[in-house]
Design a protein around this motif. Structure first.
Motif, PDB file in Angstrom:
ATOM      1  N   LEU A   1       7.679   1.329   3.151  1.00  0.00           N
ATOM      2  CA  LEU A   1       8.890   0.676   4.181  1.00  0.00           C
ATOM      3  C   LEU A   1       8.256   0.652   5.444  1.00  0.00           C
ATOM      4  O   LEU A   1       8.983  -0.132   6.196  1.00  0.00           O
ATOM      5  CB  LEU A   1       9.843   1.942   4.204  1.00  0.00           C
ATOM      6  CG  LEU A   1      10.988   2.133   5.136  1.00  0.00           C
ATOM      7  CD1 LEU A   1      11.839   1.033   4.721  1.00  0.00           C
ATOM      8  CD2 LEU A   1      11.790   3.278   5.202  1.00  0.00           C
ATOM      9  N   ARG A   2       7.623   1.558   5.918  1.00  0.00           N
ATOM     10  CA  ARG A   2       7.163   1.398   7.258  1.00  0.00           C
ATOM     11  C   ARG A   2       6.409   0.006   7.548  1.00  0.00           C
ATOM     12  O   ARG A   2       6.542  -0.760   8.431  1.00  0.00           O
ATOM     13  CB  ARG A   2       6.069   2.586   7.602  1.00  0.00           C
ATOM     14  CG  ARG A   2       5.728   2.451   9.073  1.00  0.00           C
ATOM     15  CD  ARG A   2       4.858   3.513   9.622  1.00  0.00           C
ATOM     16  NE  ARG A   2       4.061   2.923  10.531  1.00  0.00           N
ATOM     17  CZ  ARG A   2       3.123   3.107  11.188  1.00  0.00           C
ATOM     18  NH1 ARG A   2       2.096   3.873  10.311  1.00  0.00           N
ATOM     19  NH2 ARG A   2       2.385   2.638  12.142  1.00  0.00           N
ATOM     20  N   MET A   3       5.756  -0.426   6.415  1.00  0.00           N
ATOM     21  CA  MET A   3       4.959  -1.715   6.699  1.00  0.00           C
ATOM     22  C   MET A   3       5.930  -2.750   6.719  1.00  0.00           C
ATOM     23  O   MET A   3       5.739  -3.911   7.356  1.00  0.00           O
ATOM     24  CB  MET A   3       3.861  -1.843   5.775  1.00  0.00           C
ATOM     25  CG  MET A   3       2.790  -0.742   5.642  1.00  0.00           C
ATOM     26  SD  MET A   3       1.853  -0.573   4.120  1.00  0.00           S
ATOM     27  CE  MET A   3       0.976  -2.280   3.982  1.00  0.00           C
ATOM     28  N   GLU A   4       6.932  -2.709   5.794  1.00  0.00           N
ATOM     29  CA  GLU A   4       8.133  -3.726   6.037  1.00  0.00           C
ATOM     30  C   GLU A   4       8.772  -3.698   7.206  1.00  0.00           C
ATOM     31  O   GLU A   4       8.939  -4.919   8.007  1.00  0.00           O
ATOM     32  CB  GLU A   4       9.036  -3.249   4.997  1.00  0.00           C
ATOM     33  CG  GLU A   4       9.289  -4.369   3.990  1.00  0.00           C
ATOM     34  CD  GLU A   4      10.418  -4.171   2.994  1.00  0.00           C
ATOM     35  OE1 GLU A   4      10.500  -2.988   2.510  1.00  0.00           O
ATOM     36  OE2 GLU A   4      11.436  -4.869   2.728  1.00  0.00           O
ATOM     37  N   GLN A   5       8.959  -2.651   7.794  1.00  0.00           N
ATOM     38  CA  GLN A   5       9.502  -2.375   9.156  1.00  0.00           C
ATOM     39  C   GLN A   5       8.602  -3.040  10.281  1.00  0.00           C
ATOM     40  O   GLN A   5       9.146  -3.668  11.191  1.00  0.00           O
ATOM     41  CB  GLN A   5       9.926  -1.023   9.591  1.00  0.00           C
ATOM     42  CG  GLN A   5      11.088  -0.467   8.888  1.00  0.00           C
ATOM     43  CD  GLN A   5      11.403   1.033   9.151  1.00  0.00           C
ATOM     44  OE1 GLN A   5      10.475   1.611   9.516  1.00  0.00           O
ATOM     45  NE2 GLN A   5      12.645   1.370   8.709  1.00  0.00           N
ATOM     46  N   GLU A   6       7.398  -2.893  10.154  1.00  0.00           N
ATOM     47  CA  GLU A   6       6.488  -3.432  11.017  1.00  0.00           C
ATOM     48  C   GLU A   6       6.233  -4.859  10.803  1.00  0.00           C
ATOM     49  O   GLU A   6       5.501  -5.734  11.645  1.00  0.00           O
ATOM     50  CB  GLU A   6       5.010  -2.846  11.063  1.00  0.00           C
ATOM     51  CG  GLU A   6       5.041  -1.248  11.172  1.00  0.00           C
ATOM     52  CD  GLU A   6       5.051  -0.643  12.654  1.00  0.00           C
ATOM     53  OE1 GLU A   6       4.988  -1.768  13.451  1.00  0.00           O
ATOM     54  OE2 GLU A   6       4.587   0.256  13.066  1.00  0.00           O
ATOM     55  N   GLN A   7       6.730  -5.486   9.946  1.00  0.00           N
ATOM     56  CA  GLN A   7       6.805  -6.948   9.209  1.00  0.00           C
ATOM     57  C   GLN A   7       5.395  -7.300   9.062  1.00  0.00           C
ATOM     58  O   GLN A   7       4.796  -8.331   9.301  1.00  0.00           O
ATOM     59  CB  GLN A   7       7.261  -7.817  10.315  1.00  0.00           C
ATOM     60  CG  GLN A   7       8.774  -7.598  10.775  1.00  0.00           C
ATOM     61  CD  GLN A   7       9.230  -8.277  11.777  1.00  0.00           C
ATOM     62  OE1 GLN A   7       8.556  -8.817  12.527  1.00  0.00           O
ATOM     63  NE2 GLN A   7      10.460  -7.959  12.020  1.00  0.00           N
ATOM     64  N   TRP A   8       4.577  -6.238   8.344  1.00  0.00           N
ATOM     65  CA  TRP A   8       3.267  -6.777   7.874  1.00  0.00           C
ATOM     66  C   TRP A   8       3.258  -7.264   6.530  1.00  0.00           C
ATOM     67  O   TRP A   8       2.597  -7.994   5.895  1.00  0.00           O
ATOM     68  CB  TRP A   8       2.199  -5.431   7.953  1.00  0.00           C
ATOM     69  CG  TRP A   8       1.981  -4.906   8.894  1.00  0.00           C
ATOM     70  CD1 TRP A   8       1.911  -5.649  10.264  1.00  0.00           C
ATOM     71  CD2 TRP A   8       1.682  -3.585   9.628  1.00  0.00           C
ATOM     72  NE1 TRP A   8       1.666  -4.995  11.598  1.00  0.00           N
ATOM     73  CE2 TRP A   8       1.731  -3.402  10.969  1.00  0.00           C
ATOM     74  CE3 TRP A   8       1.571  -2.475   8.944  1.00  0.00           C
ATOM     75  CZ2 TRP A   8       1.203  -2.334  11.599  1.00  0.00           C
ATOM     76  CZ3 TRP A   8       1.265  -1.229   9.746  1.00  0.00           C
ATOM     77  CH2 TRP A   8       1.026  -1.309  10.910  1.00  0.00           C
ATOM     78  N   ILE A   9       4.211  -6.623   5.685  1.00  0.00           N
ATOM     79  CA  ILE A   9       4.649  -7.151   4.422  1.00  0.00           C
ATOM     80  C   ILE A   9       6.151  -7.560   4.271  1.00  0.00           C
ATOM     81  O   ILE A   9       6.865  -7.068   4.962  1.00  0.00           O
ATOM     82  CB  ILE A   9       4.248  -6.043   3.461  1.00  0.00           C
ATOM     83  CG1 ILE A   9       5.080  -4.823   3.516  1.00  0.00           C
ATOM     84  CG2 ILE A   9       2.811  -6.013   3.331  1.00  0.00           C
ATOM     85  CD1 ILE A   9       4.768  -3.813   2.364  1.00  0.00           C
TER      86      ILE A   9
END
Lengths: 901, 123
Positions: free
Chosen positions: B59-67
C-alpha cells in the motif's frame, strides 16, 4: 513530492473507503487460498493447509488495522470512529452524560449570552468589506481621553488631501429631518447621514438600486439635492419599489431626488443607528437646524465623523505619526482654532470603547463572571471524568495491552470530551437565547431607528463552539493523559480498579474547593449588584417621574425660523395649560435619560477659575428651560430662585447651576451672584441666580456631574419638549394635547410622545433589572454547579469507602458517627472554599467600584450585609449537598458492605 | 512494548520494500502472494516473512507511486491484484540498492579483520 502524493492518495482513499476495504479482503482471500492450494500440493490435508496458510500470513485483524491507518487520511477517518465510540460510551452512562452536558450547557450558554451582549455593544464589525481596515480619525486635545473622536470639515479636508496612509478618508454626520414622500403629507421625523461623495466607494458598498454619489456632488455647498435611501426604510416606506430612482421627496421642505438605494445589510457606519437615508455632505448647511452655524467653513465646529480605510501594509503607528505631523502644521497655520489640538486615530473597537467606557467595563466584568461560571462547569465535568476513570481504567488498559497506541487512546478520550462539550455547546445556545431575550427587553425608547441589536447569530454560534472546544481541552486533557499513564499490570490485576490513585481524589477535592470559592465570589458579586441597584432605585433619579407626559416638537423641520418656533412653543404651552386634567406645563430643550433628545453640552468659562494648561473652558451638560421646569419636575431649589417670565431675551442673562457645578468652580462659596461666560471666552456673561439639587441626567449609575440650566427665552432652541403634569393618568392627555398642536399648526410633526414614567422605566429600571438579573443568574448558575460538584465528590468518596464504613459499623460505630464522618469530609471542603471565596469577594467589591463608579449602590461603601447573606446561602446549600450522600452512607448494611466485592 | 515492536517493523519494512522492488523488476507484474513466495524462495526460507506485513508495505509503495496495482485474472482464472514497477519505482530501486550496498560494504569493513595500525592505537 512523495509526501504530497501519499497525502493525495490518502484523501482519495477517504472517498473510496468501502471499495478499498472490499478489495483488501479480496486480496487477502486470494493470498490465503493460493497458499492453501500450495500447501495441499505439498501434501497437507485441506484443514491443515488452511491453518498453515493462516499461520504464515499472520494476524489478519492487526494487519488490516495497520493497513487502514495508512490507507486513508488518518485523523478524519478515525475521528468518525472515535465519535461513534464516544457516543456509545455516553449512552452507556446516561447519568454522567446528562450532568456533564447540562453543566457545560450552562457554562457555555452563559458565555454565549455575554458574548451576544458584547457583540451588540462593542464587537460586531462594521457592515462593510474588510472592516478591520477602517479606522476613526479625529481631533482631540491632551485632556480628552474619552468621548467622540470628531473633526471639523476644514480639518477633514486638510487631512484627506495630505495623508498618504489611507486608501480614502470619508466624512459623515447625522441629520435628523422632517421627511415627506410628497409635498402634501405631514413630515415625519427621520434620521439620515450626510456623507462625503467618496463614502460608498471607499467603504466598498455598492448600491442595490441606482447609483451612489458622484465626485462632483462633493464640491458646491447646497447645490446637489440628491438622496439615497437606506434599505430598511426603502422597504418600509416604499415597499421596495425598484422604480424609485428619480422620484422627488422632501427633507425639511427641500425637494430631493432619489438616485439610489443602499444594499441590504448596510446600515451606515454607526453601530446603533439604522439610517433611513444618505445625502451629500454638501447639503449640511441647508439641512442644519441651527442656521447660525456654517458647518463647512468653521474650523472649530468639530461635529464630523471621519473614517479612513488604511492602505495595505500601513500600520496604525505609522498612521498616527503622519497625523501628528499634519496636526502640528494645522496648529501652526490656524492657531486660533487648532491650538493644543492633536489628531488621533483609533480602531473601531477602541473608538467604541472610548465612546462608552462604563459599558466596556461592565462587559469586561460580565465576561469574567461568565468565564468563572464556565470554570465551575468544567471543574464539574473534570471531576466526573476523574471519578469515572477507575471504571474505565480497565477498558483503557485492555486497549493499550492489545496494542492501541497511547496517543490513539488519548485522542479517543479527548474526542469523547469534545463530543460532550459540543452537545453542551448546542444546548448552551438555548441558554444564550434566553440571555438575548432578556437583553432585548432593554430597547431604547426612541422614535428614530436607534437600536442595540442583540442577536444569536452565526458569530455567537462560532463563539459557543470555540468556548466548547476550549472547555473540552480544559476538562478533558488532564484526565485523558493521566488515565493512559496507568501501570497496566497493576490495573488489570487489581480486584478494585480504583484502589490505586488516592491522589486523584485529592486533586478533585481541590477542584471542588475551588468551585465553592468561585461560586461564593459569583454570588457575592450578584448580591452586591442586586442590593446596590435596589438602593439606587430607592434613592431615585432626583426628579419626579410620575404624572408626567412628554412630547417633542421640531418646527425647524417644517422650515420655521427660530422666532417662529419660539412663538409656536409658547402657544402650545399656553393652550396645553388650559386642557382639563393638566395641572402644570413646562418647556425644556431635553429631558433627563433622553435618548435622541438628551442633554447636550454648554460651553462655559467660569469667572476667576484657573483652567489647567491647554483648556480655556468647560462643557457641562445643560438644559434650556422655562420658568415652570423646576416645579414641574420636583427639582428643589437649594438657594436663590428659579427662572421667571421676566428672564426674557432682552433681560440680563441668568443661569441656575447644580450643586456639583457650584462646588467644582466655587468651592465653599455662595454661588449666587457668581458669573460665567457662555460659548467661549468672548461670550456673554451670565449670572447665577439659583442653586439646584444635583440629580441624575443621563443614567442612574452616573457619578454626580456638573449641570447648568439657562432660560429658553435667552437661548432659543430649534426643538423643544413639552412636559405636562396630569392630575390622573398622564397618557390620557395624549389625545387632547395632540389636538392642541393640530389646532395651532396641523403640519407640525410630533414625536417622542411618552410618559416620563415609561422613559424612566426603560432607561433605568429595566436596564438595572436586566444587568442585576443577568449577574444573579450567573451567581445562581455558579452555586448550582458547585453544589453538583460537591455532591458528586462526597457521594463518590463515600461509595469508595463502603467497605471501610462497613468495618467501622461492624466494630460498633453508629449511624450518626458515619453520618458525621462523611458530612465532615464535605464540610471541610465547603468551609475552605467559603473562606477563600469570602476573602476574594472583599477584593472583588473594590474592583466593582471601577465598573460602577461609587459602587453598585452609589454611596461608595462596601455592602457588608452581603457577606453573611452569601455565607449563609452557600453554607446551607453545601450542607444539603453533603447531607444526602452522607445519609445514604450511614444506611449501609455492614454485612452487605463487607460481602460486596 | 508497543514501541519496540514498531522499531522492529520499521527496519524490516525498509528491507522489505527493497526486496519487493527487486522482485518486481526481476519478474514483472506479480500479485501479492507471488511476491511473498518469491521472496521466501530466494532467501531459501532464511528470511522468514510474516506474509501479512507485505500488504501494508505494498500500500505504501502504491501511495508513493513506486508501483501500481491492477486487478486481473491469475493463472487459475481467479481475480488477483497485480503489482508492477513504475518509473519512479525503478529510480527508487536504484537508490535503495545503492544505499544498501553502501551500508553493507561499510558494515562488512567493520566486521572484517581489524587493521594492524588501528590495533596498536588502542590502549
Amino acid at each position: 513530492v512523495s509526501r504530497r502524493s501519499v497525502l493525495a492518495a490518502r484523501i482519495r482513499a477517504l472517498f473510496l473507503r468501502n471499495r478499498l476495504e472490499r478489495e483488501l479482503d479480496d486480496e487477502i482471500r486470494f493470498h490465503l487460498e493460493m497458499q492453501a492450494d500450495d500447501n495441499i500440493r505439498a501434501g497437507m490435508d485441506p484443514r491443515q493447509a488452511n491453518q498453515a496458510a493462516a499461520r504464515s500470513f499472520g494476524g489478519v485483524a492487526t494487519m488490516k488495522e495497520t493497513y487502514r491507518e495508512r490507507q486513508a487520511f488518518h485523523p478524519i477517518d478515525t475521528v468518525a470512529q472515535d465519535v461513534r465510540y464516544g457516543w456509545r460510551m455516553m449512552r452507556k452512562s446516561p447519568g454522567f452524560s446528562t450532568i456533564a452536558v447540562l453543566s457545560l450547557a450552562i457554562g457555555i450558554g452563559a458565555n454565549t449570552a455575554v458574548f451576544s451582549a458584547a457583540d451588540a455593544q462593542l464587537l460586531r464589525p462594521l457592515p462593510v468589506p474588510r472592516p478591520g481596515d477602517v479606522l476613526t480619525v479625529g481631533s482631540t486635545s491632551p485632556l480628552e481621553r474619552f468621548g467622540n473622536l470628531r473633526a471639523s470639515y476644514p480639518d477633514y479636508v486638510d487631512v484627506r488631501d495630505r495623508s498618504t496612509s489611507f486608501e480614502g478618508l470619508v466624512a459623515f454626520t447625522n441629520a435628523v429631518v422632517g421627511f415627506a414622500s410628497d409635498p402634501d403629507s405631514v413630515p415625519k421625523l427621520k434620521i439620515g447621514t450626510l456623507v462625503s461623495a467618496n463614502f460608498f466607494p471607499v467603504m466598498g458598498v455598492e448600491p442595490e438600486v441606482g447609483r451612489a454619489f458622484r465626485p462632483e456632488e462633493d464640491h458646491v455647498p447646497g447645490r446637489d439635492t440628491v438622496l439615497m435611501l437606506g434599505h430598511d426604510f426603502w422597504e418600509q416606506q416604499f415597499g421596495g419599489d425598484r422604480s424609485i430612482v428619480g422620484r422627488t421627496v422632501r427633507l425639511n421642505g427641500i425637494a430631493f431626488t432619489v438616485v439610489g438605494v443602499a444594499p441590504a445589510g448596510f446600515t451606515g457606519l454607526d453601530q446603533f443607528t439604522r439610517y433611513d437615508f444618505y445625502a451629500p455632505l454638501m447639503m449640511w448647511p441647508r439641512l442644519m437646524t441651527d442656521p447660525g452655524i456654517r458647518p463647512l467653513d468653521t474650523r472649530d465646529f468639530r461635529n464630523l465623523d471621519v473614517r479612513g480605510r488604511l492602505k495595505p501594509g500601513v500600520t496604525l503607528s505609522q498612521t498616527q505619526t503622519e497625523l501628528s505631523v499634519i496636526a502640528t502644521d494645522l496648529e501652526r497655520a490656524y492657531p486660533n482654532t487648532n491650538r493644543n489640538r492633536r489628531l488621533a486615530v483609533r480602531t473601531e473597537l477602541q473608538n467604541r470603547i472610548a465612546q462608552n467606557p462604563p459599558t466596556a467595563a461592565l462587559l469586561a466584568m460580565l465576561t469574567l463572571l461568565a468565564g468563572a461560571v464556565l470554570f465551575v462547569a468544567c471543574a464539574n465535568v473534570a471531576g466526573l471524568l476523574t471519578s469515572r476513570a477507575p471504571v474505565r481504567a480497565r477498558e483503557i488498559a485492555v486497549r493499550l495491552a492489545i496494542g492501541a497506541g497511547r496517543r490513539r487512546v488519548i485522542r479517543q478520550l479527548i474526542t469523547e470530551s469534545t463530543l460532550i462539550a459540543v452537545i453542551g455547546g448546542v444546548l448552551g445556545l438555548g441558554v444564550g437565547y434566553a440571555g438575548v431575550t432578556l437583553f432585548r427587553q432593554t430597547q431604547l425608547p426612541a422614535d428614530l431607528p436607534i437600536t442595540v441589536s442583540y442577536e444569536l447569530d452565526r458569530r455567537a454560534m462560532v463563539v459557543s463552539l470555540l468556548v466548547a472546544l476550549a472547555s473540552a481541552v480544559l476538562f478533558g486533557l488532564a484526565p485523558a493523559i493521566r488515565s493512559t499513564r496507568a501501570d497496566l499490570t497493576a490495573v488489570m490485576k487489581a480486584t478494585d480498579p480504583a484502589s490505586y490513585g488516592w491522589r486523584r481524589r485529592w486533586g478533585r477535592a481541590w477542584l471542588v474547593g475551588g468551585q465553592v470559592a468561585v461560586s461564593v465570589v459569583l454570588l457575592a458579586v450578584a448580591t452586591f449588584t442586586y442590593r446596590g441597584f435596589q438602593q439606587r432605585l430607592r434613592s431615585g433619579p432626583g426628579y419626579r417621574t410620575d404624572h408626567l407626559l412628554m412630547m417633542s416638537f421640531n418646527p425647524s423641520l417644517v422650515r420655521d425660523t427660530l422666532p417662529q418656533a419660539q412663538q409656536f412653543f409658547e402657544q402650545v404651552a399656553e393652550r396645553a395649560r388650559r386642557v382639563p386634567g393638566v395641572t402644570s406645563v413646562t418647556l425644556v430643550s431635553a429631558v433627563p435619560m433622553g435618548v435622541d433628545y438628551g442633554f447636550s453640552p454648554v460651553t462655559i468659562v467660569p469667572e476667576g477659575f484657573q483652567f489647567p494648561a491647554g483648556t480655556e473652558s468647560a462643557a457641562p451638560l445643560g438644559a434650556m428651560a422655562d420658568e415652570h421646569y423646576f416645579d414641574t419636575l420636583g427639582l428643589s431649589m437649594l438657594k436663590g430662585r428659579g427662572f421667571l417670565v421676566t428672564d426674557s431675551a432682552d433681560a440680563p442673562k441668568v443661569a441656575v447651576v447644580n450643586q456639583q457645578l457650584a462646588q467644582h468652580y466655587w468651592p465653599a462659596q455662595d454661588p449666587i451672584g457668581k458669573r460665567f461666560r457662555v460659548n467661549d471666552s468672548r461670550g456673554p456673561w451670565v449670572e447665577i441666580v439659583g442653586l439646584a439639587k444635583t440629580s441624575k441626567y443621563t443614567f442612574i449609575m452616573e457619578p454626580p456631574q456638573d449641570f447648568v440650566y439657562l432660560p429658553f427665552r435667552q437661548r432659543p432652541q430649534p426643538r423643544m419638549i413639552l412636559l405636562a403634569e396630569s392630575a390622573g393618568d398622564p397618557s390620557a392627555l395624549v389625545p387632547p394635547l395632540r389636538e392642541v398642536v393640530r389646532g395651532i399648526d396641523a403640519n407640525q410633526p410630533i414625536s417622542n410622545v411618552r410618559t416620563m414614567e415609561d422613559l424612566y422605566r426603560m432607561r433605568t429600571v429595566l436596564i438595572l433589572n436586566v444587568v442585576s438579573g443577568l449577574i444573579a443568574a450567573l451567581g445562581i448558575m455558579g452555586l448550582g454547579l458547585a453544589i453538583v460538584g460537591l455532591y458528586g465528590l462526597v457521594a463518590y468518596a463515600a461509595s469508595r469507602r463502603t467497605k471501610e464504613i462497613g468495618i467501622r459499623m461492624a466494630i460498633g460505630a453508629g449511624r450518626r458517627d458515619v453520618l458525621r464522618m462523611v458530612l465532615r469530609q464535605g464540610l471541610v471542603l465547603a468551609l475552605g472554599g467559603l473562606g477563600v471565596g469570602l476573602l476574594a469577594s472583599a477584593g472583588v467589591a473594590r474592583a466593582l467600584d471601577t465598573v460602577f463608579p461609587g459602587g453598585p449602590g452609589g454611596d461608595g461603601r462596601t455592602d457588608v450585609v452581603a457577606f453573611p447573606l452569601v455565607a449563609a446561602t452557600v453554607l446551607a446549600a453545601t450542607l444539603l449537598a453533603a447531607y444526602f450522600p452522607a445519609r445514604r452512607a450511614s444506611r449501609v448494611n455492614p454485612t452487605e458492605a463487607l460481602r460486596y466485592e | 512494548m508497543d514501541n519496540r515492536r514498531a522499531e522492529k517493523t520499521d527496519v524490516l519494512q525498509g528491507t522489505l520494500i527493497l526486496l519487493v522492488l527487486r522482485t518486481l523488476e526481476a519478474l514483472g507484474p506479480l500479485h501479492g502472494y507471488g511476491i511473498a513466495r518469491r521472496i521466501e524462495q530466494i532467501s531459501q526460507d532464511l528470511l522468514h516473512l510474516n506474509q501479512g506485513t507485505l500488504y501494508p508495505a505494498l500500500l505504501r509503495m502504491e501511495q508513493e507511486q513506486w508501483i501500481t496495482g491492477k486487478w486481473g485474472a491469475s493463472e487459475k482464472h481467479r481475480k488477483a491484484k497485480f503489482y508492477s514497477l513504475t518509473a519512479a519505482g525503478r529510480k527508487q530501486l536504484a537508490k535503495e540498492t545503492g544505499d544498501w550496498q553502501r551500508i553493507s560494504s561499510t558494515i562488512e569493513r567493520f566486521l572484517g579483520p581489524i587493521p594492524e595500525g588501528l590495533r596498536e592505537e588502542l590502549p
